[in-house]
Scaffold this motif. Structure first.
Motif, PDB file in Angstrom:
ATOM      1  N   ALA A   1       3.928  41.663 -46.111  1.00 48.89           N
ATOM      2  CA  ALA A   1       2.819  41.830 -45.162  1.00 48.89           C
ATOM      3  C   ALA A   1       3.074  43.051 -44.279  1.00 48.89           C
ATOM      4  CB  ALA A   1       2.658  40.569 -44.317  1.00 48.89           C
ATOM      5  N   GLU A   2       4.318  43.217 -43.835  1.00 51.36           N
ATOM      6  CA  GLU A   2       4.663  44.375 -43.005  1.00 51.36           C
ATOM      7  C   GLU A   2       4.494  45.677 -43.810  1.00 51.36           C
ATOM      8  OE1 GLU A   2       5.288  45.109 -39.966  1.00 51.36           O
ATOM      9  OE2 GLU A   2       6.162  47.108 -40.208  1.00 51.36           O
ATOM     10  N   ALA A   3       4.959  45.682 -45.060  1.00 54.07           N
ATOM     11  CA  ALA A   3       4.841  46.895 -45.886  1.00 54.07           C
ATOM     12  C   ALA A   3       3.371  47.253 -46.116  1.00 54.07           C
ATOM     13  CB  ALA A   3       5.569  46.692 -47.215  1.00 54.07           C
ATOM     14  N   LEU A   4       2.532  46.247 -46.304  1.00 54.10           N
ATOM     15  CA  LEU A   4       1.103  46.511 -46.499  1.00 54.10           C
ATOM     16  C   LEU A   4       0.477  47.065 -45.217  1.00 54.10           C
ATOM     17  CD1 LEU A   4       0.234  43.388 -48.661  1.00 54.10           C
ATOM     18  CD2 LEU A   4      -0.045  45.778 -49.390  1.00 54.10           C
ATOM     19  N   ASP A   5       0.971  46.592 -44.067  1.00 54.31           N
ATOM     20  CA  ASP A   5       0.498  47.155 -42.795  1.00 54.31           C
ATOM     21  C   ASP A   5       0.828  48.640 -42.712  1.00 54.31           C
ATOM     22  OD1 ASP A   5      -0.586  44.847 -41.843  1.00 54.31           O
ATOM     23  OD2 ASP A   5       1.014  44.397 -40.406  1.00 54.31           O
ATOM     24  N   LEU A   6       2.038  48.993 -43.153  1.00 58.74           N
ATOM     25  CA  LEU A   6       2.434  50.407 -43.124  1.00 58.74           C
ATOM     26  C   LEU A   6       1.505  51.233 -44.011  1.00 58.74           C
ATOM     27  CD1 LEU A   6       6.353  50.133 -43.389  1.00 58.74           C
ATOM     28  CD2 LEU A   6       4.991  50.563 -41.324  1.00 58.74           C
ATOM     29  N   ILE A   7       1.176  50.694 -45.182  1.00 62.39           N
ATOM     30  CA  ILE A   7       0.276  51.412 -46.097  1.00 62.39           C
ATOM     31  C   ILE A   7      -1.107  51.548 -45.465  1.00 62.39           C
ATOM     32  CG2 ILE A   7      -0.922  51.261 -48.325  1.00 62.39           C
ATOM     33  CD1 ILE A   7       1.643  49.954 -49.466  1.00 62.39           C
ATOM     34  N   ALA A   8      -1.575  50.467 -44.846  1.00 62.37           N
ATOM     35  CA  ALA A   8      -2.904  50.510 -44.223  1.00 62.37           C
ATOM     36  C   ALA A   8      -2.936  51.541 -43.105  1.00 62.37           C
ATOM     37  CB  ALA A   8      -3.272  49.127 -43.688  1.00 62.37           C
ATOM     38  N   ARG A   9      -1.827  51.618 -42.333  1.00 58.01           N
ATOM     39  CA  ARG A   9      -1.805  52.578 -41.224  1.00 58.01           C
ATOM     40  C   ARG A   9      -1.811  54.008 -41.747  1.00 58.01           C
ATOM     41  NH1 ARG A   9       2.913  50.245 -37.905  1.00 58.01           N
ATOM     42  NH2 ARG A   9       2.338  48.230 -38.785  1.00 58.01           N
ATOM     43  N   GLU A  10      -1.084  54.247 -42.847  1.00 55.21           N
ATOM     44  CA  GLU A  10      -1.088  55.608 -43.407  1.00 55.21           C
ATOM     45  C   GLU A  10      -2.415  55.886 -44.108  1.00 55.21           C
ATOM     46  OE1 GLU A  10       2.271  56.471 -45.913  1.00 55.21           O
ATOM     47  OE2 GLU A  10       1.559  58.496 -46.401  1.00 55.21           O
ATOM     48  N   GLY A  11      -2.996  54.894 -44.710  1.00 52.93           N
ATOM     49  CA  GLY A  11      -4.235  55.070 -45.485  1.00 52.93           C
ATOM     50  C   GLY A  11      -3.896  55.214 -46.954  1.00 52.93           C
ATOM     51  N   LEU A  12      -4.515  54.400 -47.805  1.00 51.61           N
ATOM     52  CA  LEU A  12      -4.140  54.378 -49.218  1.00 51.61           C
ATOM     53  C   LEU A  12      -4.342  55.736 -49.895  1.00 51.61           C
ATOM     54  CD1 LEU A  12      -3.112  52.627 -51.581  1.00 51.61           C
ATOM     55  CD2 LEU A  12      -5.496  52.041 -52.063  1.00 51.61           C
ATOM     56  N   GLU A  13      -5.466  56.399 -49.591  1.00 46.28           N
ATOM     57  CA  GLU A  13      -5.714  57.704 -50.224  1.00 46.28           C
ATOM     58  C   GLU A  13      -4.626  58.699 -49.831  1.00 46.28           C
ATOM     59  OE1 GLU A  13      -8.109  55.980 -48.780  1.00 46.28           O
ATOM     60  OE2 GLU A  13      -9.909  55.959 -50.059  1.00 46.28           O
ATOM     61  N   ARG A  14      -4.190  58.614 -48.574  1.00 51.33           N
ATOM     62  CA  ARG A  14      -3.139  59.522 -48.131  1.00 51.33           C
ATOM     63  C   ARG A  14      -1.822  59.211 -48.856  1.00 51.33           C
ATOM     64  NH1 ARG A  14      -3.521  59.655 -41.826  1.00 51.33           N
ATOM     65  NH2 ARG A  14      -5.755  59.573 -42.253  1.00 51.33           N
ATOM     66  N   VAL A  15      -1.565  57.934 -49.122  1.00 51.39           N
ATOM     67  CA  VAL A  15      -0.364  57.554 -49.879  1.00 51.39           C
ATOM     68  C   VAL A  15      -0.455  58.143 -51.296  1.00 51.39           C
ATOM     69  CG1 VAL A  15       0.961  55.626 -50.852  1.00 51.39           C
ATOM     70  CG2 VAL A  15       0.032  55.451 -48.527  1.00 51.39           C
ATOM     71  N   TRP A  16      -1.643  58.014 -51.906  1.00 47.17           N
ATOM     72  CA  TRP A  16      -1.828  58.590 -53.248  1.00 47.17           C
ATOM     73  C   TRP A  16      -1.537  60.094 -53.235  1.00 47.17           C
ATOM     74  CZ3 TRP A  16      -7.361  56.172 -54.361  1.00 47.17           C
ATOM     75  CH2 TRP A  16      -7.208  54.818 -54.668  1.00 47.17           C
ATOM     76  N   ARG A  17      -2.100  60.788 -52.211  1.00 42.92           N
ATOM     77  CA  ARG A  17      -1.925  62.246 -52.140  1.00 42.92           C
ATOM     78  C   ARG A  17      -0.460  62.613 -51.925  1.00 42.92           C
ATOM     79  NH1 ARG A  17      -6.683  62.561 -49.251  1.00 42.92           N
ATOM     80  NH2 ARG A  17      -5.612  62.649 -47.244  1.00 42.92           N
ATOM     81  N   ARG A  18       0.190  61.889 -51.001  1.00 40.43           N
ATOM     82  CA  ARG A  18       1.606  62.162 -50.733  1.00 40.43           C
ATOM     83  C   ARG A  18       2.438  61.957 -51.996  1.00 40.43           C
ATOM     84  NH1 ARG A  18       5.155  58.480 -49.451  1.00 40.43           N
ATOM     85  NH2 ARG A  18       3.815  56.957 -48.407  1.00 40.43           N
ATOM     86  N   THR A  19       2.131  60.888 -52.732  1.00 41.04           N
ATOM     87  CA  THR A  19       2.869  60.599 -53.963  1.00 41.04           C
ATOM     88  C   THR A  19       2.625  61.699 -54.998  1.00 41.04           C
ATOM     89  OG1 THR A  19       2.543  58.253 -53.452  1.00 41.04           O
ATOM     90  CG2 THR A  19       3.347  58.775 -55.657  1.00 41.04           C
ATOM     91  N   ALA A  20       1.378  62.154 -55.096  1.00 39.21           N
ATOM     92  CA  ALA A  20       1.041  63.218 -56.059  1.00 39.21           C
ATOM     93  C   ALA A  20       1.775  64.511 -55.698  1.00 39.21           C
ATOM     94  CB  ALA A  20      -0.469  63.444 -56.094  1.00 39.21           C
ATOM     95  N   GLU A  21       1.841  64.821 -54.401  1.00 35.99           N
ATOM     96  CA  GLU A  21       2.527  66.048 -53.979  1.00 35.99           C
ATOM     97  C   GLU A  21       4.020  65.972 -54.299  1.00 35.99           C
ATOM     98  OE1 GLU A  21      -0.657  66.692 -50.371  1.00 35.99           O
ATOM     99  OE2 GLU A  21       1.466  66.347 -49.836  1.00 35.99           O
ATOM    100  N   LEU A  22       4.591  64.818 -54.071  1.00 32.12           N
ATOM    101  CA  LEU A  22       6.019  64.638 -54.337  1.00 32.12           C
ATOM    102  C   LEU A  22       6.284  64.715 -55.857  1.00 32.12           C
ATOM    103  CD1 LEU A  22       8.666  64.218 -52.954  1.00 32.12           C
ATOM    104  CD2 LEU A  22       8.167  61.779 -52.736  1.00 32.12           C
ATOM    105  N   ALA A  23       5.340  64.205 -56.640  1.00 30.95           N
ATOM    106  CA  ALA A  23       5.466  64.284 -58.099  1.00 30.95           C
ATOM    107  C   ALA A  23       5.410  65.740 -58.552  1.00 30.95           C
ATOM    108  CB  ALA A  23       4.345  63.475 -58.757  1.00 30.95           C
TER     109      ALA A  23
END
Lengths: 354, 354
Positions: free
Chosen positions: B246-268
């Motif tokens: 639940a805490e990890a999902l809160d972190l994702i929600a705060r960052e924003g899922l699309e932003r997580v996708w973009r960050r992951t793509a940039e790191l890839a």
């Protein structure tokens, strides 16, 4: 919050610290070291020289694994049922298309070896008998040693024991009593959070498992045994829980299992005496040491009682399950539960019942 | 230790703190509050308005649950297989007595919608198609949207997607892409320790589940859905892991899922560029953003390389699985893995390969 529920039970501080450690990868020497210690600790609390399988699941997953790994379509099986968890074995067997013979006992009464004998005599092809060591829903202790001996005298059926709430709280000897399969879970006497389940499996049971044809994959014992040789699990293990469980088993080993049994028995005797002093009736005929179920006084609003205890007194005890809902309450005294916790819980209960 | 493995992945500090909190009982308002937040967080990362089922198991348990809950004896099923996890679906189906048609693709290549169409045309009775979003063993990304559209045009088969390593790292839209079942697990992009698995289930899939006759009990979706209404799980939940998730999902929600996708793509993109700069060849034709698989130079002793990295450099990367053992290595960049971790890992790798 004082947790006096029969699972999850409170977790010692050092176990919680291990839980919060950085996650470690399972394909490493470090993990193998933890897993090796875990195996040793598990064998010691199960009192077995054989392997103890580790599943990432609740205890019900382990119960299902015993059904799916020991039996084939059309096989005869016998369930002793005197509570929610006896019924659960029967429901699992039926979910797999089997028609178990069910020896039903009044809820709160211990299993009667002679009734089990008769059931086996009328079903001589019975492949496995499913029993509870301690039936968590009624607080009864079954004499597993006598029951296993009765099964052995009457048949070749495998003896499968659900000791999910009993292990490490109430005496049990997997090897010495000739138990073929003993099941347990992390969140009761084993003092770790819920999420892991265990199965000790005898050689006879291994032979049966190699022939059994009910379908299984995630819960397949053969895969688990194969991985165990490499100190691994077949699928990604719940590493944080495993590290916590290894620490909890270390605590048990340091205290000594017999001493844990004695401490649990003393706490049970104290709890029963205090409840009787409050004029309350102990529910089961043969109360287990791991938890005490007692009748609520006529007319008690059990939901309001438990909620008041929890919200206002910070004490969490369990109500009745299944047909006992609203009629009994249950106080656990297994694992890391201390006398001061039980005392505080009983005081709060006494105030509310007065 | 810098953990760059595709599960378990590192867990953020606040998630570890939640993990180490005192265990809470599941039949309480406090737990229901956590579970309600968890449901909201899961629906948001799965991009679905439907329920997301929660299992105490590894991802393989969720894969098996899809097979056991959707199909009946004799049913036709189709598996797209181009790696260890495609093979796993086929093995689970066979364990349940089914004979799936398997569309095999070269390992490292993405699934071809036209081959899937042809397979469905020759098996028009196919009840379900099993796919990987990202195949963890090869690092390939499958175009799930196009594959699901192809299945829909050719048949009424349900589309089951294993997104265990993909979810919350690589774009996926359960509802908008018409995916019937999407499976995930806690220990990858979802940034929690291993031990929990999830299944988002569409209305079409629910209908199929209500008719499906393969045996299941612990993994039965009907029981899970029933409990979900009361914000509970059918069997004791892995409460500590659920609080952490639940805490990890809160972190994702705060960052924003699309932003997580973009960050992951940039790191890839960064990882692939650095590996190419080192003269290494990216293994899959369509690399996923969640992990990068690359060929090891001819003659590399992969076991020694990985062990040296781990023991001497404190960097944990993964080798190849199955037929790719010894031939590739895999660096994950999903979830809580940061650019500084990947950089440090790549530097250590470069020193060792030089």
């Amino acid at each position: 919050m004082i947790l006096l529920t029969p699972g999850p039970t409170p977790v010692p501080d050092s176990v919680r610290r291990r839980l919060g450690d950085p996650v470690l990868h399972h394909r490493t020497e470090e993990f193998r070291g933890v897993f090796s210690g875990l195996q040793e600790g598990l064998r010691s609390v199960f009192r077995t020289r054989g392997p103890v399988l580790v599943m990432a699941s609740s205890g019900t997953g382990a119960m299902e694994s015993a059904v799916a790994n020991l039996l084939s379509p059309g096989d005869s099986a016998c369930v002793h049922s005197a509570g929610v968890f006896g019924e659960r074995f029967a429901r699992i067997l039926r979910a797999y298309g089997l028609s178990p013979s069910v020896v039903e006992e009044e809820w709160g009464r211990a299993a009667d070896p002679s009734r089990l004998r008769r059931a086996l005599r009328s079903n001589p092809k019975t492949k496995a008998v499913f029993l509870q060591h301690t039936e968590t829903s009624t607080g009864v202790l079954n004499d597993v040693r006598a029951l296993a001996a009765a099964v052995r005298e009457e048949s070749d059926a495998l003896v499968v024991v659900d000791s999910i709430s009993g292990l490490a709280g109430s005496e049990l000897e997997t090897d010495a009593w000739g138990l073929d399969v003993v099941l347990a879970a992390s969140q009761k006497g084993l003092m770790a959070p819920p999420g892991l389940a265990y199965a000790a499996v005898s050689e006879r049971a291994w032979k049966a498992a190699s022939r059994a044809r009910l379908p299984r994959f995630y819960l397949d014992w053969g895969r688990m045994l194969e991985s165990l040789g490499d100190l691994q699990t077949p699928f990604t293990p719940a590493v944080s829980l495993l590290c916590a469980q290894a620490e909890a088993l270390d605590l048990i080993a340091r205290e000594g299992l017999e001493r844990v049994w004695r401490r649990t028995a003393e706490l049970a005797a104290f709890t029963r005496a205090e409840l009787r002093r409050l004029g309350l009736e102990i529910f089961p005929s043969e109360p287990a040491d791991v938890l005490t179920a007692f009748r609520l006084p006529e007319g008690t609003d059990s939901a309001a009682l438990l909620e008041g205890l929890r919200r206002e007194d910070g004490v969490c005890i369990a109500g009745g399950q299944g047909r006992l809902a609203g009629r009994i309450a249950r106080i656990a005294h297994m694992g890391h539960i201390r006398k001061s916790d039980v005392s505080a819980g009983l005081k709060a209960l006494s105030r509310r019942l007065a």
